[in-house]
Scaffold this active site. Structure first.
Site, PDB file in Angstrom:
ATOM      1  N   LYS A   1      37.043  40.145  42.121  1.00  0.00           N
ATOM      2  CA  LYS A   1      37.831  39.891  42.077  1.00  0.00           C
ATOM      3  C   LYS A   1      38.503  41.838  41.631  1.00  0.00           C
ATOM      4  O   LYS A   1      38.071  41.695  40.228  1.00  0.00           O
ATOM      5  CB  LYS A   1      39.314  38.926  41.524  1.00  0.00           C
TER       6      LYS A   1
ATOM      7  N   GLU B   1      50.481  27.154  41.549  1.00  0.00           N
ATOM      8  CA  GLU B   1      49.430  28.087  40.502  1.00  0.00           C
ATOM      9  C   GLU B   1      50.006  27.844  39.379  1.00  0.00           C
ATOM     10  O   GLU B   1      51.043  28.117  38.268  1.00  0.00           O
ATOM     11  CB  GLU B   1      49.043  29.706  40.997  1.00  0.00           C
TER      12      GLU B   1
ATOM     13  N   GLU C   1      35.598  34.028  39.999  1.00  0.00           N
ATOM     14  CA  GLU C   1      35.436  35.006  41.043  1.00  0.00           C
ATOM     15  C   GLU C   1      35.565  36.707  40.758  1.00  0.00           C
ATOM     16  O   GLU C   1      35.864  37.045  40.446  1.00  0.00           O
ATOM     17  CB  GLU C   1      36.617  34.666  41.941  1.00  0.00           C
TER      18      GLU C   1
ATOM     19  N   GLU D   1      41.214  38.429  35.092  1.00  0.00           N
ATOM     20  CA  GLU D   1      41.569  37.915  37.142  1.00  0.00           C
ATOM     21  C   GLU D   1      40.042  37.233  37.534  1.00  0.00           C
ATOM     22  O   GLU D   1      40.030  36.655  38.528  1.00  0.00           O
ATOM     23  CB  GLU D   1      41.307  39.261  37.606  1.00  0.00           C
TER      24      GLU D   1
END
Length: 408
Positions: A322, A265, A319, A328
């Site tokens: 989250k 990541e 997203e 985030e």
């Protein structure tokens, strides 16, 4: 697929491909998280993944809809087994059942090449997780062996950079002393089975934590004078490469000099809260765009110039479910409707750093039914879970500051 939707995706693909296919980036990896209630169907995701030239995808679970949608596409997959399953899969029977259902069932049509067991387990400081990590990895590997799949599917786990005690200079990289025993056993497993060491590395968190002291150009791969490792005389002009080489040094100090390292990541948010310095579309564009340019050069880090950069960008989508700060929910290259979160703009390789030289040399060329957010690993739910990634243990954060002070 409805025609309006089809043409919408087709136009997106063509516009993005105009940037990306011009440089034919080699082996881009992308993290495909699904903690959202508004994502496109996996079938619609296939052309988006191809549009950015990605040949590798990392899932945080083993979603059968995704794996089926990517059948016969030749895209390589890393599938995840979440932290919440570690204790269960210690049982050989349960491990084999999991492998049969989530891996074997999709082979060979879907190219699953790796299973990562647990995410950032060792930095949760939870012995109920860490004590089960290696046994779970061993159990899954044993299941693969019994099914005749161990030659095509490896087993690993993903670590936070916070497992490092020291990161500067990169040649002095060392693991936290309290983790060495656990890590040594895991590293022995990697060596015996031929699996890679996965690390999640985010220069963003170093900048977010100290925006007045950390050079933005240094973390964004922008032109800067860089720093020199006094022990090796190697020149570093970006933080990510320094972090990767610190990991190589830490591995070498334990006798694992040849173990392959993959960056499972790394990324940059395009939006954040008021106290999240640097979380802007422009900075995200620079970080990810410059990173992909560097990957296209097919060169390694200063310490390992001949080793391929195996990097998975975080993440494919924003997203919306989250937890945590605004950042985030804004790491995606794409919005849920399939439009770019920002233009990557990587049609040329001008003004991007990436050095593999010594100090005396020059800088070289270096949508449909949404997914259930609860299907992913609990260890993935928040990038800043456990200890926030910019709050490195011991000397790591301090080292980042020392590293950058030479720039200002």
């Amino acid at each position: 697929m409805e025609l309006p939707r089809f043409f919408s995706y087709a136009s997106i693909i063509l516009s993005i491909s105009a940037y990306l296919f011009a440089i034919m980036v080699n082996s881009i990896g992308i993290n495909y998280g699904q903690i959202a209630d508004n994502l496109p169907s996996p079938e619609d995701v296939v052309p988006l993944v191809k549009s950015i030239g990605a040949t590798k995808v990392k899932l945080y679970d083993a979603d059968p809809r995704v794996l089926s949608a990517f059948a016969n596409t030749d895209v390589e997959f890393i599938v995840g087994l979440g932290n919440e399953y570690l204790e269960k899969v210690r049982d050989p029977t349960k491990a084999q059942a999991w492998v049969k259902q989530n891996v074997q069932a999709h082979l060979p049509a879907t190219k699953i090449t790796c299973i990562f067991v647990g995410n950032e387990v060792l930095t949760f400081n939870d012995t109920s997780l860490s004590d089960n990590l290696l046994p779970a990895m061993q159990s899954i590997h044993t299941a693969l062996v019994s099914l005749g799949l161990d030659k095509q599917v490896t087993v690993t786990t993903a670590h936070s950079l916070a497992i490092l005690q020291t990161s500067y200079p990169p040649s002095a990289g060392a693991f936290r002393e309290d983790l060495i025993d656990c890590l040594s056993e895991t590293l022995s497993f990697h060596q015996k089975t031929g699996s890679p060491f996965l690390i999640n590395a985010y220069p963003y968190f170093a900048y977010k934590g100290n925006p007045k002291q950390v050079s933005l150009d240094f973390v964004l791969f922008q032109p800067n004078q860089g720093v020199i490792d006094p022990a090796t005389n190697l020149h570093y002009d970006n933080m990510l490469y320094a972090q990767i080489d610190a990991v190589y040094s830490a591995l070498a100090s334990l006798g694992y000099k040849k173990l392959p390292v993959h960056i499972s990541e790394t990324g940059w948010p395009s939006k954040g809260d008021e106290d999240e310095a640097g979380a802007t579309p422009n900075n995200a564009k620079k970080y990810n765009g410059n990173l992909i340019k560097l990957m296209s050069k097919k060169t390694g880090t200063p310490m390992r110039p001949n080793s391929d950069l195996n990097i998975y960008v975080f993440a494919l989508f924003n997203e919306n479910m989250k937890a945590g700060p605004t950042s985030e929910r804004n790491y995606g290259l794409f919005k849920p409707d399939g439009t770019p979160a920002y233009p990557l703009g990587i049609s040329s390789t001008n003004n991007v750093v990436g050095s593999n030289t010594t100090a005396s040399g020059s800088i070289g060329n270096a949508v449909t039914t949404p997914s259930s957010p609860m299907s992913s690993s609990a260890g993935y739910l928040s990038i800043s879970s456990a200890t926030e990634r910019y709050q490195f243990v011991g000397h790591v954060l301090l080292a980042s500051l020392l590293l950058i002070k030479t720039l200002v």
